[in-house]
Design a protein around this motif. Structure first.
Motif, PDB file in Angstrom:
ATOM      1  N   HIS A 118       0.342   1.743   5.690  1.00  0.00           N
ATOM      2  CA  HIS A 118       0.068   2.463   4.456  1.00  0.00           C
ATOM      3  C   HIS A 118       1.347   3.031   3.835  1.00  0.00           C
ATOM      4  O   HIS A 118       2.183   2.276   3.375  1.00  0.00           O
ATOM      5  N   TYR A 119       1.533   4.327   3.862  1.00  0.00           N
ATOM      6  CA  TYR A 119       2.588   4.980   3.098  1.00  0.00           C
ATOM      7  C   TYR A 119       3.844   5.188   3.930  1.00  0.00           C
ATOM      8  O   TYR A 119       3.846   4.990   5.142  1.00  0.00           O
ATOM      9  N   HIS A 121       0.819  -1.212   0.000  1.00  0.00           N
ATOM     10  CA  HIS A 121       0.000   0.000   0.000  1.00  0.00           C
ATOM     11  C   HIS A 121       0.853   1.262   0.000  1.00  0.00           C
ATOM     12  O   HIS A 121       0.377   2.343   0.334  1.00  0.00           O
ATOM     13  N   LYS A 171      -3.319   2.086   9.883  1.00  0.00           N
ATOM     14  CA  LYS A 171      -4.658   2.590  10.215  1.00  0.00           C
ATOM     15  C   LYS A 171      -5.340   1.788  11.314  1.00  0.00           C
ATOM     16  O   LYS A 171      -6.267   2.268  11.956  1.00  0.00           O
ATOM     17  N   ARG A 209      -4.391  11.112   9.302  1.00  0.00           N
ATOM     18  CA  ARG A 209      -5.236   9.960   9.617  1.00  0.00           C
ATOM     19  C   ARG A 209      -6.236   9.815   8.462  1.00  0.00           C
ATOM     20  O   ARG A 209      -7.377  10.235   8.542  1.00  0.00           O
ATOM     21  N   THR A 256      -2.430   6.923   8.143  1.00  0.00           N
ATOM     22  CA  THR A 256      -2.065   6.516   6.785  1.00  0.00           C
ATOM     23  C   THR A 256      -0.736   7.091   6.301  1.00  0.00           C
ATOM     24  O   THR A 256       0.124   6.357   5.831  1.00  0.00           O
ATOM     25  N   ASN A 257      -0.556   8.391   6.388  1.00  0.00           N
ATOM     26  CA  ASN A 257       0.596   9.041   5.747  1.00  0.00           C
ATOM     27  C   ASN A 257       1.515   9.663   6.785  1.00  0.00           C
ATOM     28  O   ASN A 257       1.053  10.209   7.782  1.00  0.00           O
ATOM     29  N   HIS A 313      -7.880   7.444   7.115  1.00  0.00           N
ATOM     30  CA  HIS A 313      -9.088   6.636   7.228  1.00  0.00           C
ATOM     31  C   HIS A 313      -9.961   7.094   8.387  1.00  0.00           C
ATOM     32  O   HIS A 313     -10.925   6.414   8.738  1.00  0.00           O
ATOM     33  N   GLU A 321     -11.480   0.703  11.972  1.00  0.00           N
ATOM     34  CA  GLU A 321     -11.364   2.112  11.642  1.00  0.00           C
ATOM     35  C   GLU A 321     -12.195   2.997  12.551  1.00  0.00           C
ATOM     36  O   GLU A 321     -12.011   4.206  12.601  1.00  0.00           O
ATOM     37  N   GLU A 340     -10.893  12.039   6.320  1.00  0.00           N
ATOM     38  CA  GLU A 340     -10.240  11.079   5.431  1.00  0.00           C
ATOM     39  C   GLU A 340      -9.233  11.734   4.467  1.00  0.00           C
ATOM     40  O   GLU A 340      -9.325  11.598   3.255  1.00  0.00           O
ATOM     41  N   TYR A 396      -7.211   9.688  -3.491  1.00  0.00           N
ATOM     42  CA  TYR A 396      -6.520   8.638  -2.768  1.00  0.00           C
ATOM     43  C   TYR A 396      -5.018   8.903  -2.788  1.00  0.00           C
ATOM     44  O   TYR A 396      -4.281   8.358  -1.989  1.00  0.00           O
ATOM     45  N   HIS A 424      -6.510  11.055   2.885  1.00  0.00           N
ATOM     46  CA  HIS A 424      -5.750   9.859   2.512  1.00  0.00           C
ATOM     47  C   HIS A 424      -4.632  10.191   1.519  1.00  0.00           C
ATOM     48  O   HIS A 424      -4.396   9.455   0.556  1.00  0.00           O
TER      49      HIS A 424
END
Length: 404
Positions: free
Chosen positions: A202-203, A142, A222, A281, A262-263, A283, A226, A315, A365, A317
């Protein structure tokens, strides 16, 4: 009371209010950001830009519904590069993999895991782009990030395996380009997070956190649920050992119970010479930053203070940590698929941010900061998953404060 006396009496209150203000200062929508449509009509998870055709203009490569396509600037003529459903990229990177002087494309399929690269041919508009394997043993990829991990002056590739499945469950790796990438069956894999990246990571981020001259690798997860902030939802980085090919990478937790993380990317946010982090965050809700406040006991690793930049955005993302307004400090940009808003956050150089809305009714996304119109400033390229498009917003050439 005379006007001067009234003002003098009010000064202490004004100072107190200024010191107590939240980290986010909401601002009106930025004027002049113009939206340009590259393509519409399909769910797009990732898009990258670069001079793929050699004419000096940034083209776009995006994967939509399992079809990877090149959109040629400036009129966005479409060329299909790959139509395999086994390579439906959720994230992508681009660099010159084989050292022949042109850009190649790297994509990642989430599940089943598959990282691949498309070799740019001599004539990218007519010749076939050859598909070659990078790594097909990571399940739940991901995130991809190019970085020089071993310091040899060449790009390596960071990738994660978010799912607790396969040969490298809940892990993350860096991958070295082989001496002959045309003939190699796979790239050389080095696992830096061995089973300690659970929670659907994730990233990735890359940079020296503790000042030891070695670049560390950051990740966000995440969490499985969720709706709740659980222990398997976290922001963390892995401290690099002297030998990056070894198994000596050590996980350093920034914060857990960060549902929807996520990031995350490294940067000196407040200008104090320490490396901080900006994160989202994606998600759930929130753009945040982690301030490095002091070294931990017995270690060069800092302690961390969490600041909310935008706690309400839904979100976000995607994340870019760059100097958007060319004033010498680091800003942030995101596009939220929940709120369908694209925004950048202006840093005052000391870690206080002002939100500027770039565009609305646009989900994402994936987001990249690229000079799309070659006018010397950074624009924003958006892969619109929910909005089913790829667009870019032209920076209205915001004047740096020091030039005003």
């Amino acid at each position: 009371m005379k006007t001067g006396a009234m003002f003098a009496a009010a000064v202490p209150l004004l100072i107190a209010l200024a010191e107590a203000r939240p980290i986010l200062c909401a601002a009106a929508e930025s004027q002049g950001w113009r939206k340009h449509v590259v393509t519409e009509g399909g769910r797009t998870n990732t898009a990258v830009a670069g001079n793929f055709t050699g004419d000096g203009l940034p083209d776009v490569v995006a994967t939509t519904n399992g079809r990877t396509r090149l959109f040629v600037a400036p009129d966005w003529r479409e060329i299909v590069l790959d139509e395999s459903k086994e390579r439906n990229a959720i994230h992508a990177e681009t660099f010159d993999v084989d050292g022949d002087g042109d850009l190649d494309y790297i994509g990642a399929q989430y599940q089943p895991g598959n990282v691949f690269w498309l070799e740019r041919p001599a004539d990218p508009l007519k010749d076939r782009w050859t598909v070659r394997n990078v790594d097909d043993q990571l399940v739940g990829v991901h995130g991809l990030l190019k970085a020089d991990v071993d310091g040899d002056g060449k790009f390596d590739l960071l990738a994660n395996g978010a799912q607790p499945l396969g040969a490298f469950p809940s892990s993350a790796v860096w991958l070295k380009v082989p001496a002959d990438p045309h003939q190699a069956k796979a790239w050389k894999r080095h696992v830096f997070a061995t089973g300690d990246a659970a929670g659907l990571s994730h990233y990735l981020g890359f940079g020296d956190v503790d000042g030891d001259g070695r670049s560390d690798i950051a990740l966000a997860a995440k969490g499985g649920n969720e709706a709740a902030s659980t222990a398997d939802a976290w922001f963390a980085y892995w401290e690099a050992p002297a030998d990056p090919t070894s198994s000596g990478w050590k996980k350093r937790l920034l914060a857990d119970k960060q549902g929807g993380a996520t990031n995350i990317q490294q940067a000196d946010v407040n200008g104090d010479g320490r490396t901080d982090f900006i994160a989202t965050r994606g998600h759930q809700r929130g753009v945040i930053w982690f301030e490095a406040v002091a070294a931990g006991e017995g270690s060069g690793a800092p302690n961390w203070k969490l600041h909310e930049i935008d706690p309400a955005i839904n979100e976000p993302h995607s994340l870019q940590v760059v100097d958007m307004d060319a004033d010498g400090d680091i800003d942030a940009a995101t596009c939220a698929y929940g709120d369908k808003v694209c925004a950048w956050y202006e840093n005052n150089g000391r870690g206080r941010f002002t939100k500027h809305v770039v565009g609305t009714d646009q989900a994402a996304y994936d987001l990249r900061a690229v000079d799309m119109d070659v006018d010397g400033d950074l624009d924003l390229l958006v892969a619109g998953q929910g909005s089913q498009n790829v667009v870019w917003y032209a920076n209205p050439r915001i004047s740096p404060r020091h030039l005003q």
